[in-house]
Design a protein around this motif. Structure first.
Motif, short mmCIF file in Angstrom:
data_model
loop_
_atom_site.label_atom_id
_atom_site.label_comp_id
_atom_site.label_asym_id
_atom_site.label_seq_id
_atom_site.Cartn_x
_atom_site.Cartn_y
_atom_site.Cartn_z
N VAL A 68 0.86 -1.19 0.00
CA VAL A 68 0.00 0.00 0.00
C VAL A 68 0.89 1.23 0.00
CG1 VAL A 68 -1.90 1.22 1.10
CG2 VAL A 68 -1.73 -1.27 1.36
N ASP A 69 0.54 2.21 -0.84
CA ASP A 69 1.32 3.43 -0.98
C ASP A 69 0.46 4.64 -0.66
OD1 ASP A 69 3.88 4.71 -1.96
OD2 ASP A 69 2.46 5.64 -3.34
N ALA A 70 0.96 5.50 0.22
CA ALA A 70 0.24 6.70 0.61
C ALA A 70 1.15 7.91 0.46
CB ALA A 70 -0.26 6.56 2.05
N ALA A 71 0.70 9.05 0.98
CA ALA A 71 1.51 10.28 0.97
C ALA A 71 0.88 11.25 1.95
CB ALA A 71 1.56 10.90 -0.42
N ARG A 72 1.71 12.15 2.48
CA ARG A 72 1.18 13.17 3.38
C ARG A 72 0.13 14.03 2.68
NH1 ARG A 72 0.35 12.52 7.83
NH2 ARG A 72 0.01 14.76 8.06
N SER A 73 0.27 14.23 1.38
CA SER A 73 -0.65 15.11 0.67
C SER A 73 -1.94 14.43 0.22
CB SER A 73 0.04 15.71 -0.56
OG SER A 73 0.40 14.69 -1.48
N TYR A 74 -2.07 13.14 0.48
CA TYR A 74 -3.29 12.43 0.08
C TYR A 74 -4.40 12.60 1.12
CZ TYR A 74 -0.38 9.88 -3.37
OH TYR A 74 0.45 9.53 -4.40
N GLY A 75 -4.58 13.80 1.61
CA GLY A 75 -5.64 14.06 2.56
C GLY A 75 -5.48 13.24 3.82
N ARG A 76 -6.42 12.33 4.07
CA ARG A 76 -6.40 11.49 5.28
C ARG A 76 -5.96 10.06 4.96
NH1 ARG A 76 -10.22 13.30 9.97
NH2 ARG A 76 -10.56 15.50 9.49
N ALA A 77 -5.26 9.87 3.86
CA ALA A 77 -4.91 8.51 3.43
C ALA A 77 -4.10 7.77 4.49
CB ALA A 77 -4.13 8.57 2.12
N GLU A 78 -3.10 8.43 5.07
CA GLU A 78 -2.31 7.76 6.10
C GLU A 78 -3.19 7.40 7.30
OE1 GLU A 78 2.26 9.39 5.50
OE2 GLU A 78 1.01 10.26 7.08
N GLU A 79 -4.07 8.30 7.66
CA GLU A 79 -4.98 8.04 8.79
C GLU A 79 -5.88 6.85 8.50
OE1 GLU A 79 -9.03 10.13 10.34
OE2 GLU A 79 -7.32 11.47 10.03
N PHE A 80 -6.46 6.82 7.28
CA PHE A 80 -7.35 5.70 6.92
C PHE A 80 -6.57 4.38 6.92
CE2 PHE A 80 -10.11 8.71 4.08
CZ PHE A 80 -10.59 9.33 5.23
N LEU A 81 -5.37 4.42 6.37
CA LEU A 81 -4.55 3.20 6.31
C LEU A 81 -4.20 2.73 7.71
CD1 LEU A 81 -2.85 1.06 4.93
CD2 LEU A 81 -1.05 2.80 4.61
N ALA A 82 -3.82 3.66 8.59
CA ALA A 82 -3.49 3.28 9.96
C ALA A 82 -4.68 2.64 10.67
CB ALA A 82 -3.02 4.51 10.74
N ALA A 83 -5.88 3.19 10.43
CA ALA A 83 -7.08 2.62 11.06
C ALA A 83 -7.36 1.22 10.52
CB ALA A 83 -8.28 3.54 10.81
N TRP A 84 -7.17 1.04 9.21
CA TRP A 84 -7.38 -0.29 8.61
C TRP A 84 -6.38 -1.30 9.17
CZ3 TRP A 84 -4.38 -3.39 5.28
CH2 TRP A 84 -5.06 -4.46 4.69
#
Length: 312
Positions: free
Chosen positions: A56-72
């Motif tokens: 899975v690849d995220a970024a700080r600029s992807y809104g809440r992507a890191e947050e969503f991934l962490a919750a998952w």
């Protein structure tokens, strides 16, 4: 390597309400509040994991992507998912579709330190690859010894350090960045570049990077949805012959590149993910790959067209 083991799900289309991908609007609900996109992210990650995808690849600029991934990750507790993220852009869209500016770029030591701390706070120790977001030849990073030292220090902790590229001079960026060293060791050992049927110009540089031992990841495999929504006639005809969507054909063309260690998909729905993953079962003949090369456009035209895509 197993095809699905080479596959990553990118969260650019899921972590914020607006993005430039064509075909995204019809795949997402009209109401895109935080809870709705969190649920959609969970659904796509669940489907990807069930299919065998483990990156899975995220970024700080992807809104809440890191947050969503962490919750998952916290809820599902998989122990075999490889997580990468990126720094260098800040999301400033304030969860608005009509924001004048959605992200701001800055490649500075202060931004790196700030965003690495933010990523660590959200994702903890699961990040195995941290990347400079959208490196170009004019980035101040190339002439910032303190920043390069900090990136090298991160690599010394066991986190792989890489960069993504954009713009018509991707090949120049790849070669120059991979030559950077600190105390005799390379700063970067991974690269993530745009390569697709419309914009293959970085291919030779990525092959060189792969042969030299760098991890090569390919992003924007569908040209931000253009190859799925408005493909060239040759792409549409070839996909029809194989009985698959043009999106799957475009992804299969990336899988066919032996230097492409990781192939990123950017689905906005489970249906889009499953359609993309049909590429895993297709091995394109060399003759068809050579014929499809004719659809490529100049890098200058490709990136100008990309720049004209609206956030929606």
């Amino acid at each position: 390597m197993d095809t699905l083991a080479r596959t990553a799900v990118g969260l650019a289309a899921l972590g914020r309400p607006a993005y430039i991908n064509l075909g995204r609007e019809s795949a997402l609900p009209a109401h895109r509040d935080v809870d709705t996109l969190r649920e959609r992210t969970f659904a796509v990650l669940d489907a990807a994991y069930a299919a065998g995808v483990r990156r899975v690849d995220a970024a700080r600029s992807y809104g809440r992507a890191e947050e969503f991934l962490a919750a998952w990750l916290a809820e599902r507790r998989p122990d075999d998912v490889m997580v990468s993220s990126k720094w260098g852009y800040t999301y400033v869209g304030q969860w608005r579709l009509d924001a004048d500016v959605h992200e701001v770029k800055e490649h500075s030591l202060a931004r790196f330190e700030e965003q690495w701390e933010q990523t660590r706070t959200v994702l903890g120790d699961v990040v195995s690859l941290y990347q400079v977001h959208s490196l170009t030849p004019d980035s101040p990073l190339f002439d910032d010894p303190a920043l390069l030292e900090a990136l090298a220090a991160l690599a010394d902790t066991g986190v792989r350090v890489g960069f993504s590229t954009s713009g018509p001079k991707q090949a120049d960026t790849v070669r120059r960045a991979l030559e950077l060293t600190v105390h005799g060791s390379p700063v970067f050992t991974a690269v993530q570049s745009t390569w697709n049927l419309l914009e293959p110009s970085v291919g030779t540089a990525l092959r060189e990077a792969h042969d030299a031992g760098a991890l090569v990841q390919v992003k924007e495999t569908l040209a931000n949805g253009r190859l799925a929504v408005d493909p060239p006639a040759e792409v549409a005809e070839t996909a029809r012959r194989h009985g698959i969507g043009t999106d799957a054909l475009a992804v299969a063309a990336v899988y066919a590149q032996p230097w492409a260690d990781v192939v990123l998909l950017g689905p906005a729905s489970v249906d889009q993910l499953r359609s993309n993953l049909a590429a895993a079962a297709l091995e394109l003949p060399v003759a068809e790959l050579e014929a499809l090369a004719a659809v490529a456009v100049s890098p200058e035209r490709y990136w100008a067209d990309r720049s004209s895509l609206a956030w929606r």
